[in-house]
Write a protein that holds these residues in place. Structure first.
Motif, PDB file in Angstrom:
ATOM      1  N   ILE A  94      -2.876   5.021   7.379  1.00 30.68           N
ATOM      2  CA  ILE A  94      -3.958   4.098   7.046  1.00 30.68           C
ATOM      3  C   ILE A  94      -4.434   3.366   8.288  1.00 30.68           C
ATOM      4  O   ILE A  94      -5.621   3.321   8.585  1.00 30.68           O
ATOM      5  CB  ILE A  94      -3.501   3.071   5.986  1.00 30.68           C
ATOM      6  N   GLY A 133      -6.488   5.597   1.839  1.00 35.16           N
ATOM      7  CA  GLY A 133      -6.273   5.151   0.469  1.00 35.16           C
ATOM      8  C   GLY A 133      -6.916   5.999  -0.600  1.00 35.16           C
ATOM      9  O   GLY A 133      -6.646   5.809  -1.791  1.00 35.16           O
ATOM     10  N   GLN A 156       0.809  -1.219   0.000  1.00 31.98           N
ATOM     11  CA  GLN A 156       0.000   0.000   0.000  1.00 31.98           C
ATOM     12  C   GLN A 156       0.840   1.266   0.000  1.00 31.98           C
ATOM     13  O   GLN A 156       0.381   2.320  -0.410  1.00 31.98           O
ATOM     14  CB  GLN A 156      -0.923   0.003   1.226  1.00 31.98           C
ATOM     15  N   GLY A 157       2.055   1.176   0.475  1.00 30.87           N
ATOM     16  CA  GLY A 157       2.928   2.332   0.576  1.00 30.87           C
ATOM     17  C   GLY A 157       4.112   2.039   1.462  1.00 30.87           C
ATOM     18  O   GLY A 157       5.121   1.494   1.024  1.00 30.87           O
ATOM     19  N   ASP A 209      -0.005   5.176   3.368  1.00 29.07           N
ATOM     20  CA  ASP A 209      -0.136   5.127   1.927  1.00 29.07           C
ATOM     21  C   ASP A 209       1.134   5.699   1.290  1.00 29.07           C
ATOM     22  O   ASP A 209       2.085   6.051   1.976  1.00 29.07           O
ATOM     23  CB  ASP A 209      -1.395   5.858   1.448  1.00 29.07           C
TER      24      ASP A 209
END
Length: 511
Positions: free
Chosen positions: A363, A488, A329-330, A357
């Motif tokens: 998140i 997100g 996701q990051g 993220d």
């Protein structure tokens, strides 16, 4: 000597630069679903785990130390050995290796980091004691864990290897902690050939005492190291600062960038390449204000200039996040929190992971495990969407090196719908500000104000940037864009900054 080492370990480094900084409480965003513990395995007796790295077969290699009793002499004595463990994908032991440099009765050896090499073997960095001097210790293991060679490298009174990488020519580079006995210590980088023969060991002085905490390959060749610079020999304060340094293949300095701040002290812990190849590096530091620590994640360009900063208020003053890793996701920040009600001898730790993220927006906030954890080591993110973390469970002679794999929970917004700002375009004058509101619109049309838990950053902070209250501040005439991020979802809006209005009467008087 103990006072000297303690002071350097406690030093905190400050980061400052041009870029937007967003601060918010990590406790404001958290998951009601705890991460799923897939497995937890313990290794050795009276052992510790410092770090874990992935291997090409889907397994893991752990570095730490183990203490054993030597019964070969009339007076049995304990010997601390570097401890390396290879596991399969489920954490089951495949082999273990215990290494000393010379097997002296008073010897103490530790492995801090082990990584797989291109030939399928492993390079291990750590420390070992020689004649009352602590030296950098490198160990090369075969794919089956046999010792191919081991070397110790003398330097300052106290040196250890804490980060290591294989170089393009088949050799190795390591760096880590460094301390002098009565005088200050310089940061160092050691380069060897494939057989562990020292090619060069170079020292770098910026001001006072300094050491490097991490080193990685540079995107454009050579190496990038991050480190701490402590002006005061025995305490941390606003005079402390951190450094990111680019070195060429010969260890010569190409460029350096210092980060200073006046509102506290900070220690730099970790550096990784940015997920964007056109940008440079992400560095993680811990700000110390005299009462608690706060992690700050900084995105730099290819020469160490700050692009943006994100500040994450921790759960409590007992929380410390010291490692940044890249995820699907990051990014994620890894660390722990300890139970302040326990004594330092039996202090219990829990793992803490902040998932982010790609823009550094928060998140999820995960806290779990650690019911019998005595200390926490470093961890990794796996390709299967989870984390493998190293720790020490148990106390005193009952402590054991431990690896734990947890699966990252799938985090969804608390309500479904679309995320957006209260405007697509903002217009302000130089020296003025305007507040913004972030909304999440549910499918039934209801609005939820998520401003306090969203993350904001400016694409050009020299024109306009966000303050800690979420207000846009105009600095210089021009147009830029601001981004809002929430779980997100990202929303982008333009900001036009106009020159400050000056009445005609005032202009005539000035003329």
């Amino acid at each position: 000597m103990q006072r000297k080492i303690t002071s350097l370990l406690a030093c905190a480094i400050i980061i400052f630069g041009l870029g937007s900084e967003k601060s918010y409480a990590a406790s404001e965003v958290h998951s009601d679903t705890q991460p799923i513990m897939e497995w937890s395995q313990k290794y050795g007796e009276n052992s510790t785990a410092k770090s874990v790295s992935p291997t090409s077969d889907g397994g893991y290699v752990m570095a730490g130390e183990i203490t054993e009793i030597d019964y070969s002499t009339p007076y049995p004595d304990s010997i601390k050995k570097a401890y390396i463990v290879k596991t399969d994908a489920a954490g089951k032991l495949e082999w273990e290796q215990k290494v000393t440099y010379a097997n002296h009765e008073s010897e103490s050896s530790t492995a801090y980091k082990a990584v797989q090499t291109r030939d399928g073997g492993y390079i291990v960095t750590g420390s070992t004691d020689i004649d009352r001097q602590t030296c950098v210790f490198l160990i090369k293991l075969s794919p089956r864990g046999e010792v191919e060679w081991k070397n110790a490298y003398e330097g300052y009174y106290f040196q250890s290897g804490q980060a290591v990488l294989e170089t393009s020519d088949g050799g190795f580079v390591t760096t880590g902690f460094s301390a002098g006995y009565a005088t200050g210590a310089d940061a160092y980088v050691l380069k060897t050939d494939a057989q562990g023969r020292k090619l060069w060991m170079k020292y770098y002085n910026f001001s006072g005492d300094q050491y490097f905490s991490d080193i990685i390959p540079a995107r454009d060749g050579g190496y990038v190291a991050v480190g701490n610079v402590n002006i005061d020999e025995y305490s941390s304060g606003p005079e402390d600062f951190s450094v990111i340094l680019k070195l060429n293949e010969q260890g010569e300095k190409v460029w350096e960038e210092f980060y200073k701040r006046a509102d506290g002290a900070m220690r730099v812990d970790s550096v990784i390449p940015s997920g964007d190849p056109d940008q440079g590096y992400l560095i993680l530091q811990r700000k110390w204000d005299g009462k608690s620590t706060t992690p700050i994640l900084t995105q730099t360009d290819l020469r160490g200039k700050v692009i943006w900063e994100k500040t994450y208020d921790q759960l409590s003053k007992e929380t410390s996040l010291g490692q940044v890793v890249r995820t699907e996701q990051g990014y994620a920040l890894i660390g722990g929190i300890y139970d302040a009600t326990e004594s330092s001898i039996k202090r219990k730790y829990q793992h803490v992971i902040l998932t982010l993220d790609k823009s550094g927006g928060l998140i999820d906030n995960l806290t779990f495990g650690g019911a019998d954890s005595y200390a926490l080591g470093k961890g990794i993110y796996t390709n299967e969407g989870g984390f493998v973390l190293s720790s020490v469970t148990g106390y005193s002679s009952q402590q054991k090196a431990t690896l734990t794999r947890v699966l990252e929970p799938k985090t969804e917004p608390s309500v479904s719908g679309s995320f957006y700002l209260d405007s697509d375009e903002y217009s302000i004058s130089v020296g003025t500000s305007i507040d913004t509101v972030a909304y999440l619109k549910d499918t039934d049309g209801s609005l939820h104000n998520v401003t306090k838990v969203a993350t904001f950053y400016s694409e050009n902070p020299e024109i306009a940037e966000y303050d800690k209250e979420g207000n846009i501040i105009g600095h210089r005439a021009g147009i830029t864009y601001i981004n809002a991020v929430y779980k997100g979802q990202t929303y982008r809006a333009s900001v036009q900054v106009l020159r400050a209005f000056v009445p005609i009467e005032k202009q005539l008087i000035e003329e």
